[in-house]
Design a protein around this motif. Structure first.
Motif, mmCIF file in Angstrom:
data_model
loop_
_atom_site.group_PDB
_atom_site.id
_atom_site.type_symbol
_atom_site.label_atom_id
_atom_site.label_comp_id
_atom_site.label_asym_id
_atom_site.label_seq_id
_atom_site.Cartn_x
_atom_site.Cartn_y
_atom_site.Cartn_z
ATOM 1 N N PRO A 13 52.314 50.640 5.486
ATOM 2 C CA PRO A 13 51.092 50.190 6.162
ATOM 3 C C PRO A 13 49.963 50.002 5.167
ATOM 4 C CG PRO A 13 52.067 52.044 7.309
ATOM 5 C CD PRO A 13 52.815 51.889 6.036
ATOM 6 N N THR A 14 49.136 48.971 5.404
ATOM 7 C CA THR A 14 48.027 48.689 4.495
ATOM 8 C C THR A 14 46.683 48.796 5.191
ATOM 9 O OG1 THR A 14 48.226 46.344 4.985
ATOM 10 C CG2 THR A 14 49.411 47.168 3.055
ATOM 11 N N GLY A 15 46.655 49.264 6.404
ATOM 12 C CA GLY A 15 45.382 49.404 7.118
ATOM 13 C C GLY A 15 45.555 50.348 8.275
ATOM 14 N N GLY A 16 44.467 50.621 8.978
ATOM 15 C CA GLY A 16 44.550 51.449 10.166
ATOM 16 C C GLY A 16 44.361 52.919 9.923
ATOM 17 N N THR A 17 44.017 53.304 8.689
ATOM 18 C CA THR A 17 43.754 54.712 8.404
ATOM 19 C C THR A 17 42.410 54.816 7.703
ATOM 20 O OG1 THR A 17 44.752 54.729 6.202
ATOM 21 C CG2 THR A 17 46.222 55.113 8.064
ATOM 22 N N GLY A 20 42.330 54.035 3.889
ATOM 23 C CA GLY A 20 42.382 52.659 3.418
ATOM 24 C C GLY A 20 43.592 52.395 2.560
ATOM 25 N N ARG A 21 43.564 51.300 1.791
ATOM 26 C CA ARG A 21 44.698 50.921 0.959
ATOM 27 C C ARG A 21 44.667 51.665 -0.365
ATOM 28 N NH1 ARG A 21 43.181 46.208 3.546
ATOM 29 N NH2 ARG A 21 44.873 45.110 4.608
ATOM 30 N N THR A 22 45.866 51.937 -0.884
ATOM 31 C CA THR A 22 45.968 52.537 -2.205
ATOM 32 C C THR A 22 46.705 51.619 -3.169
ATOM 33 O OG1 THR A 22 47.984 53.672 -1.517
ATOM 34 C CG2 THR A 22 45.922 54.886 -1.299
ATOM 35 N N ALA A 51 38.563 48.330 4.077
ATOM 36 C CA ALA A 51 39.710 48.840 4.831
ATOM 37 C C ALA A 51 39.280 49.928 5.816
ATOM 38 C CB ALA A 51 40.763 49.391 3.863
ATOM 39 N N LYS A 52 38.398 50.816 5.373
ATOM 40 C CA LYS A 52 37.898 51.865 6.259
ATOM 41 C C LYS A 52 37.112 51.280 7.423
ATOM 42 C CE LYS A 52 36.041 55.581 4.492
ATOM 43 N NZ LYS A 52 35.190 56.447 3.662
ATOM 44 N N ALA A 53 36.318 50.235 7.113
ATOM 45 C CA ALA A 53 35.530 49.598 8.168
ATOM 46 C C ALA A 53 36.444 48.985 9.224
ATOM 47 C CB ALA A 53 34.610 48.536 7.567
ATOM 48 N N ARG A 54 37.496 48.313 8.799
ATOM 49 C CA ARG A 54 38.432 47.730 9.759
ATOM 50 C C ARG A 54 39.104 48.814 10.587
ATOM 51 N NH1 ARG A 54 39.440 44.343 5.280
ATOM 52 N NH2 ARG A 54 41.211 45.608 4.615
ATOM 53 N N ALA A 55 39.468 49.910 9.939
ATOM 54 C CA ALA A 55 40.150 50.995 10.646
ATOM 55 C C ALA A 55 39.237 51.648 11.676
ATOM 56 C CB ALA A 55 40.652 52.043 9.647
ATOM 57 N N HIS A 56 37.960 51.783 11.338
ATOM 58 C CA HIS A 56 37.018 52.475 12.221
ATOM 59 C C HIS A 56 36.435 51.557 13.288
ATOM 60 C CE1 HIS A 56 34.369 55.966 12.997
ATOM 61 N NE2 HIS A 56 33.496 55.049 13.387
ATOM 62 N N GLY A 57 36.543 50.246 13.050
ATOM 63 C CA GLY A 57 35.973 49.307 14.004
ATOM 64 C C GLY A 57 34.568 48.857 13.668
ATOM 65 N N TYR A 58 34.094 49.170 12.451
ATOM 66 C CA TYR A 58 32.789 48.678 12.029
ATOM 67 C C TYR A 58 32.895 47.195 11.700
ATOM 68 C CZ TYR A 58 31.109 53.491 11.501
ATOM 69 O OH TYR A 58 30.734 54.790 11.712
ATOM 70 N N ARG A 59 31.819 46.483 11.952
ATOM 71 C CA ARG A 59 31.820 45.041 11.724
ATOM 72 C C ARG A 59 31.679 44.664 10.252
ATOM 73 N NH1 ARG A 59 28.246 42.516 16.747
ATOM 74 N NH2 ARG A 59 29.520 43.404 18.420
#
Length: 240
Positions: A13-17, A20-22, A51-59
């Protein structure tokens, strides 16, 4: 002798956490993209804050800049009135709402999807009618003025720099005109002589003015943030 069937290689997985990506990702295609667009997209894909923003739902990844500033200075409080200048796409307003702010109004030239309970105004902040309309929508003087404004650039370095400085000064002037005593002004700025002049003016009107470079600001950028706290009121020297 037949070989055993190969196992299908599944990409991790590359997102959703939150972490973020490593492992750096590569663009699947560069079709119809300029080299600068490819570089921007590649950086965005591999940016841990994006990546963190996408995972958390921030715009936007910029949300983490305000989170760090608020963790340090504690300016977003329940019951506070907040103005967000240059709010598109809405990451800072999201953070303010998440932290208990219910009275907030934002403005941007661009259209922004609704973020209840925030009032969103699509307008040019430098229009003389904008400031009064922001205060009307807010219902009174703000406790906090946030500014993450950035001008449209034309590619001419000197012209672009003047536009940047002009927006910083416009945001500071607005804050001084409308803030409650004890209020806070936070604005994006850039390293340079003109920024020093803005800081000097703010120091006449605020008890404390600090420059901060949040971790979410890119290391190769001259971007920093001015955090002016303890507005002294409009009777102080240098105020309009």
């Amino acid at each position: 002798m037949t070989e055993p069937p190969r196992k299908r290689m599944v990409r991790p997985p590359t997102g959703g956490t939150e972490s973020g990506r490593t492992v750096p990702e590569r663009l699947k295609t560069a079709w119809k993209r300029t080299p600068s667009q490819q570089a921007w997209l590649s950086r965005q894909i591999n940016d841990p804050f994006a990546a963190k923003a996408r995972a958390h739902g921030y715009r936007s990844r910029a949300a983490y800049k305000l989170i760090e500033l608020d963790d340090r200075f504690r300016v977003l409080k329940s019951g506070a009135r907040v103005v967000d200048l240059g709010l598109a796409p809405g990451g800072w307003t999201q953070v303010a709402i998440e932290r208990g702010v219910t009275s907030i109004v934002g403005v941007d030239l661009l259209a922004v999807d609704p973020l209840p309970p925030a009032h969103i105004l699509q307008m040019d902040f430098t229009d003389p009618a904008c400031g009064p309309e922001l205060i009307r929508l807010l219902g009174g003087a703000p406790d906090v003025v946030l500014s993450d404004m950035a001008p449209n650039t034309v590619g001419h370095r000197q012209t672009d720099h003047l536009r940047i400085v002009g927006l910083i000064e416009a945001g500071a002037d607005f804050a001084v005109e409308v803030l409650k005593p004890g209020g806070v002004f936070i604005a994006k700025a850039f390293q340079g002589g003109e920024t020093a002049e803005v800081i000097a003016k703010l120091k006449q009107q605020f008890a404390s003015v600090k420059t901060v470079k949040p971790k979410a600001s890119r290391s190769d950028s001259s971007e920093l943030y001015l955090v002016a706290t303890g507005f002294k009121g409009r009777g102080t020297e240098g105020s309009r």
